[in-house]
Design an enzyme around this catalytic site. Structure first.
Site, PDB file in Angstrom:
ATOM      1  N   LYS A 112       0.820  -1.214   0.000  1.00  0.00           N
ATOM      2  CA  LYS A 112       0.000   0.000   0.000  1.00  0.00           C
ATOM      3  C   LYS A 112       0.851   1.260   0.000  1.00  0.00           C
ATOM      4  O   LYS A 112       0.464   2.268  -0.591  1.00  0.00           O
ATOM      5  CB  LYS A 112      -0.952  -0.002   1.191  1.00  0.00           C
ATOM      6  CG  LYS A 112      -2.002  -1.075   1.018  1.00  0.00           C
ATOM      7  CD  LYS A 112      -3.181  -0.892   1.918  1.00  0.00           C
ATOM      8  CE  LYS A 112      -4.232  -1.921   1.545  1.00  0.00           C
ATOM      9  NZ  LYS A 112      -5.333  -1.968   2.465  1.00  0.00           N
ATOM     10  N   LYS A 197      -5.479 -10.591  -5.205  1.00  0.00           N
ATOM     11  CA  LYS A 197      -6.623 -10.791  -4.304  1.00  0.00           C
ATOM     12  C   LYS A 197      -7.833 -10.003  -4.793  1.00  0.00           C
ATOM     13  O   LYS A 197      -7.689  -8.897  -5.306  1.00  0.00           O
ATOM     14  CB  LYS A 197      -6.211 -10.279  -2.908  1.00  0.00           C
ATOM     15  CG  LYS A 197      -7.205 -10.538  -1.822  1.00  0.00           C
ATOM     16  CD  LYS A 197      -6.792  -9.863  -0.516  1.00  0.00           C
ATOM     17  CE  LYS A 197      -7.042  -8.364  -0.537  1.00  0.00           C
ATOM     18  NZ  LYS A 197      -6.962  -7.716   0.775  1.00  0.00           N
ATOM     19  N   LYS A 200     -11.723  -4.791  -2.260  1.00  0.00           N
ATOM     20  CA  LYS A 200     -12.891  -3.951  -2.405  1.00  0.00           C
ATOM     21  C   LYS A 200     -12.564  -2.514  -2.765  1.00  0.00           C
ATOM     22  O   LYS A 200     -13.450  -1.746  -3.066  1.00  0.00           O
ATOM     23  CB  LYS A 200     -13.730  -3.994  -1.148  1.00  0.00           C
ATOM     24  CG  LYS A 200     -13.081  -3.520   0.134  1.00  0.00           C
ATOM     25  CD  LYS A 200     -14.136  -3.537   1.212  1.00  0.00           C
ATOM     26  CE  LYS A 200     -13.674  -3.976   2.566  1.00  0.00           C
ATOM     27  NZ  LYS A 200     -12.524  -3.286   3.110  1.00  0.00           N
TER      28      LYS A 200
HETATM   29  P1  AMP Z   1     -10.843  -5.964   4.564  1.00  0.00           P
HETATM   30  O1  AMP Z   1     -11.744  -5.850   3.386  1.00  0.00           O
HETATM   31  O2  AMP Z   1      -9.417  -5.815   4.182  1.00  0.00           O
HETATM   32  O3  AMP Z   1     -11.265  -5.126   5.712  1.00  0.00           O
HETATM   33  O4  AMP Z   1     -10.986  -7.455   5.048  1.00  0.00           O
HETATM   34  C1  AMP Z   1     -11.998  -7.925   5.929  1.00  0.00           C
HETATM   35  C2  AMP Z   1     -11.845  -9.429   6.068  1.00  0.00           C
HETATM   36  O5  AMP Z   1     -12.112 -10.064   4.817  1.00  0.00           O
HETATM   37  C3  AMP Z   1     -10.452  -9.870   6.475  1.00  0.00           C
HETATM   38  O6  AMP Z   1     -10.570 -10.945   7.375  1.00  0.00           O
HETATM   39  C4  AMP Z   1      -9.821 -10.317   5.189  1.00  0.00           C
HETATM   40  O7  AMP Z   1      -8.831 -11.302   5.373  1.00  0.00           O
HETATM   41  C5  AMP Z   1     -11.024 -10.896   4.446  1.00  0.00           C
HETATM   42  N1  AMP Z   1     -10.833 -10.798   2.989  1.00  0.00           N
HETATM   43  C6  AMP Z   1     -10.735  -9.653   2.273  1.00  0.00           C
HETATM   44  N2  AMP Z   1     -10.557  -9.922   0.965  1.00  0.00           N
HETATM   45  C7  AMP Z   1     -10.546 -11.282   0.849  1.00  0.00           C
HETATM   46  C8  AMP Z   1     -10.398 -12.190  -0.237  1.00  0.00           C
HETATM   47  N3  AMP Z   1     -10.248 -11.749  -1.486  1.00  0.00           N
HETATM   48  N4  AMP Z   1     -10.432 -13.508   0.022  1.00  0.00           N
HETATM   49  C9  AMP Z   1     -10.603 -13.968   1.286  1.00  0.00           C
HETATM   50  N5  AMP Z   1     -10.746 -13.163   2.351  1.00  0.00           N
HETATM   51  C10 AMP Z   1     -10.720 -11.847   2.151  1.00  0.00           C
END
Ligand code: AMP
Ligand code: TRP
Length: 332
Positions: A112, A197, A200
């Site tokens: 990042k 990955k 979002k």
């Molecule tokens: P974040 O969107 O980074 O706040 O992630 C929230 C949760 O979703 C965390 O536990 C991440 O590890 C999980 N997560 C986010 N993107 C993915 C993905 N592409 N595959 C699996 N888990 C994800």
């Protein structure tokens, strides 16, 4: 009772990756006799360029979606991070426990920070200290288990190191947590770029299925997913055939079947994509419908968050106070 804590950042609309990697595990944990807390970690959304109105909107939406996905506020505690001061209070003590070297090693920081530099933005100091705030989120609740996707494993390892170090130096204060990952789909990949990955942050996201996407949009995105060149048929090989492996992982996560075994049932990509699309549409349909009902009743969500923050404060306050005393700060 097992204490569970996890969180999601309001930096974009929640994706299928969030759902399969994290949120679905949270809903399952919520059915067990555990003491679970789930958090919209809004302070973490300020570590990169942000628009205040958007963060506000996304925080509300994330909380609504977590309820729509099945978290039951009578069984677990759902709240917003910034409503509970203990997170920021403890983060400072943990900044005095972590070293500069160990936080700079974090993969997410490196990626990042490089992206921020490339787009000409400054790298916010909070991007570097982010995993320390995350450690505070977890340790303030004497958490045993942290259900997350694969990308958060390194941050939870750091959290463990900080807990052990603090306890050794200042006396036993924190539980040492462990990450729990889903068996399948711990890392859902972008449908257009199956070596990255599914994240979002990108808004348009042709390779990203959002939890609130309409069925027609989901079908279009899945049918256009990049598959791999070569004529080896449908085989499960994450390195050589990442696009197909990702589709099989998603289908496996939706159906409970083993991804490698699913491959045997297909001779072509078209049929596989159609099945993946329908499985995802049906998986998300009830969540989207429930979200629409809850979004029409914002008062309920606000009440849940207010009560959740009250309960979270009650749990975190004595733990963080104990850490203040242990590290050498005078009682007020
Ligand atoms: P974040 O969107 O980074 O706040 O992630 C929230 C949760 O979703 C965390 O536990 C991440 O590890 C999980 N997560 C986010 N993107 C993915 C993905 N592409 N595959 C699996 N888990 C994800
Ligand atoms: N860093 C996590 C992510 O990007 C979000 C998060 C913040 C978190 N604090 C947490 C996850 C505490 C689990 C526990 O996904």
């Amino acid at each position: 009772m097992t204490r569970i804590f996890s969180g999601v950042k309001p930096t974009g609309h929640l994706t299928l990756g969030n759902y399969l990697g994290a949120v679905r595990q949270w809903v399952a944990a919520d059915q067990e006799p555990a003491d679970a807390l789930f958090c919209v970690v809004d302070l973490h959304a300020l570590t990169v360029e942000h628009d205040p109105a958007r963060v506000r909107r996304l925080s509300r939406q994330a909380a609504t979606l977590l309820l729509a996905a099945g978290l039951d506020p009578r069984r677990c505690t759902l709240f917003v991070q910034s409503h509970v001061d203990e997170h920021a209070r403890l983060a400072y003590l943990l900044e005095c426990t972590a070293t500069d070297g160990e936080v700079r090693r974090m993969i997410q920081y490196r990626e990042k920070a490089a992206a921020a530099r490339a787009s000409g933005d400054g790298v916010r100091l909070s991007l570097l200290t982010y995993p320390v705030l995350m450690a505070a989120d977890i340790l303030a609740y004497r958490t045993d288990e942290v259900p997350v996707g694969e990308d958060q494993r390194q941050h939870v390892e750091l959290t463990r190191d900080l807990a052990v170090r603090f306890n050794q130096r200042y006396g036993h204060t924190f539980a040492v947590p462990k990450a729990t990952l889903p068996v399948v789909a711990a890392r859902v990949m972008d449908l257009q770029e199956p070596t990255s990955k599914m994240g979002k942050s990108g808004d348009a996201g042709p390779g990203v299925v959002f939890m609130l996407d309409e069925p027609g949009v989901i079908r279009k995105k899945v049918m256009r997913a990049v598959t791999d060149s070569g004529d080896g048929g449908v085989v499960y090989d994450r390195d050589a055939r990442p696009g197909v492996a990702n589709l099989l992982d998603i289908l496996g996560a939706c159906t409970g079947a083993e991804p490698a075994a699913l491959a045997d049932g297909y001779s072509g990509y078209g049929a596989l994509k159609r099945d993946v699309a329908e499985a995802v549409v049906e998986l998300l349909r009830p969540v989207r419908e429930r979200h629409a009902e809850l979004a029409a009743d914002p008062g309920t969500v606000e009440r849940v968050l207010r009560e959740g923050a009250g309960r979270a404060r009650e749990v975190a306050r004595p733990v963080v106070d104990a850490a203040y005393r242990a590290i050498g700060l005078l009682e007020p």
